[in-house]
Motif scaffolding. Structure first.
Motif, mmCIF file in Angstrom:
data_model
loop_
_atom_site.group_PDB
_atom_site.id
_atom_site.type_symbol
_atom_site.label_atom_id
_atom_site.label_comp_id
_atom_site.label_asym_id
_atom_site.label_seq_id
_atom_site.Cartn_x
_atom_site.Cartn_y
_atom_site.Cartn_z
ATOM 1 N N GLY A 31 -8.918 153.601 51.111
ATOM 2 C CA GLY A 31 -8.596 154.754 52.090
ATOM 3 C C GLY A 31 -8.107 154.646 53.261
ATOM 4 O O GLY A 31 -7.333 155.444 53.807
ATOM 5 N N LEU A 32 -8.438 153.679 54.007
ATOM 6 C CA LEU A 32 -7.777 153.352 55.286
ATOM 7 C C LEU A 32 -6.293 153.026 55.141
ATOM 8 O O LEU A 32 -5.714 153.421 55.764
ATOM 9 C CB LEU A 32 -8.591 151.938 56.165
ATOM 10 N N GLY A 33 -6.137 152.231 54.381
ATOM 11 C CA GLY A 33 -4.495 151.964 53.933
ATOM 12 C C GLY A 33 -3.800 153.119 53.537
ATOM 13 O O GLY A 33 -2.722 153.443 53.834
ATOM 14 N N ALA A 67 -4.565 147.495 51.897
ATOM 15 C CA ALA A 67 -5.017 146.921 52.993
ATOM 16 C C ALA A 67 -4.495 147.439 54.282
ATOM 17 O O ALA A 67 -3.186 147.817 53.857
ATOM 18 C CB ALA A 67 -4.923 145.478 52.867
ATOM 19 N N PHE A 68 -5.206 147.819 55.303
ATOM 20 C CA PHE A 68 -4.437 148.153 56.472
ATOM 21 C C PHE A 68 -4.462 146.899 57.645
ATOM 22 O O PHE A 68 -5.483 146.533 57.950
ATOM 23 C CB PHE A 68 -5.086 149.353 57.135
ATOM 24 N N CYS A 69 -3.128 146.563 57.729
ATOM 25 C CA CYS A 69 -3.036 145.380 58.551
ATOM 26 C C CYS A 69 -2.557 145.797 60.062
ATOM 27 O O CYS A 69 -1.491 145.934 60.414
ATOM 28 C CB CYS A 69 -1.931 144.582 58.025
ATOM 29 N N LEU A 70 -3.761 145.661 60.857
ATOM 30 C CA LEU A 70 -3.514 145.897 62.423
ATOM 31 C C LEU A 70 -3.900 145.079 63.331
ATOM 32 O O LEU A 70 -3.171 144.582 63.934
ATOM 33 C CB LEU A 70 -4.044 147.301 62.744
ATOM 34 N N VAL A 113 1.311 147.801 57.096
ATOM 35 C CA VAL A 113 1.513 146.816 58.317
ATOM 36 C C VAL A 113 1.922 147.476 59.381
ATOM 37 O O VAL A 113 2.890 148.115 59.492
ATOM 38 C CB VAL A 113 2.282 145.625 57.736
ATOM 39 N N VAL A 114 1.186 147.197 60.554
ATOM 40 C CA VAL A 114 1.794 147.851 61.875
ATOM 41 C C VAL A 114 2.509 146.607 62.660
ATOM 42 O O VAL A 114 1.787 145.599 62.766
ATOM 43 C CB VAL A 114 0.734 148.386 62.680
ATOM 44 N N VAL A 136 4.240 146.678 52.317
ATOM 45 C CA VAL A 136 4.560 145.324 51.805
ATOM 46 C C VAL A 136 3.769 145.257 50.567
ATOM 47 O O VAL A 136 2.721 145.731 50.651
ATOM 48 C CB VAL A 136 4.162 144.255 52.830
ATOM 49 N N GLU A 137 4.471 144.857 49.521
ATOM 50 C CA GLU A 137 3.863 145.162 48.256
ATOM 51 C C GLU A 137 3.301 143.645 47.739
ATOM 52 O O GLU A 137 3.820 142.432 48.266
ATOM 53 C CB GLU A 137 4.707 145.451 47.142
#
Length: 275
Positions: A31-33, A67-70, A113-114, A136-137
């Motif tokens: 849910g975050l992503g 996935a949320f990449c921060l 991705v940020v 990004v996949e």
């Protein structure tokens, strides 16, 4: 479920965290992503990417994992200090950098991705203006998820480093239209999803309280210890704080669902109080 209406996500999240916080974190992290795509992307991008996480047509398929990449080794919520950079190369983007403590880092089908697009940014304003989100996949060349970190808790949740090594993505995988999807999109993502972080902590607190309550009823020192005021008062205070925490989370969830702005950091209030 959960992208348009946050309250059912709160109800589900609390029960999951009550049983196993690792399962709750793993499931809610998608849910975050997804929220990052919703907050930073265009309406067209949202229609393209979000259905794979929520299965709106109720098809017999397993929803995708996001996935949320921060977070990075040198920065967390201090987003203007990111060291992951995205460089335009023709119509493509090339991403280089390292993300850290990424939930679903090695399991995700899609990574939001940020990254910083202005390598010459010096001031906070320039750094904020240069932030952008990218999709990004899984399996992309140059994407290197690390091994799951050894943790003391939430063991069912996958938490890893994610390295981007000259990773090339098409131009349409940049979230937003060039004028949106940057700093404000990051903050909207964090503020809205902090509610679910709070709900996870609430589920853990409720499980601890119920365990303590049962113990106090059965542990006997001349009489069940719950009959001693020193114990019963502590339990009463625990119950009161759990109820207050739930109210903060539900209020913020209702506001997010009905597009009521968090003018007083209601999402952060819920996360801070619960955790």
């Amino acid at each position: 479920l959960g992208i348009e209406d946050k309250l059912p996500s709160c109800l589900i999240g609390e029960e999951l965290a009550w049983g196993d916080a690792g399962i709750q974190v793993h499931l809610m992290a998608s849910g975050l992503g997804a929220k990052a795509i919703h907050a930073m992307g265009t309406e067209e991008q949202a229609r393209h990417w979000l259905p794979r996480f929520c299965n709106p047509d109720n098809k017999p398929v397993i929803p995708g994992i996001a996935a949320f990449c921060l977070t990075e080794p040198g920065s967390g919520s201090h987003v203007t200090g990111l060291g992951t950079f995205a460089k335009k190369d023709g119509s493509d983007w090339i991403i280089n950098g390292t993300k850290q403590f990424i939930t679903n880092g090695s399991r995700a089908d899609v990574y939001a991705v940020v990254a910083q697009t202005n390598p010459d940014a010096k001031t906070t304003m320039e750094q904020a203006a240069g932030l952008a989100g990218f999709i990004v996949e899984k399996g992309a060349k140059g994407l290197h998820p690390g091994k799951d970190y050894k943790k003391w808790g939430v063991l069912a949740s996958d938490t890893t480093e994610v390295v981007f090594d000259n990773l090339r993505i098409p131009g349409e995988n940049r979230l937003g239209n060039g004028e949106s999807g940057g700093m404000m999109g990051v903050y909207e993502t964090l503020e809205a999803t902090r509610v679910l972080v709070g709900i996870g902590a609430l589920g853990i607190a409720r499980a601890a309280f119920e365990t303590a309550l049962e113990y106090a009823k059965t542990r006997v020192q001349k009489q069940p210890i719950i009959k001693y005021q020193a114990v019963s008062h502590k339990l009463a205070e625990m119950e009161m704080k759990i109820q207050a925490a739930r109210a903060l989370c539900w209020k913020a969830a209702w506001m997010a669902t009905h597009d009521v702005p968090f003018t007083r950091g209601e999402g952060s209030q819920a996360k801070l109080y619960c955790s």
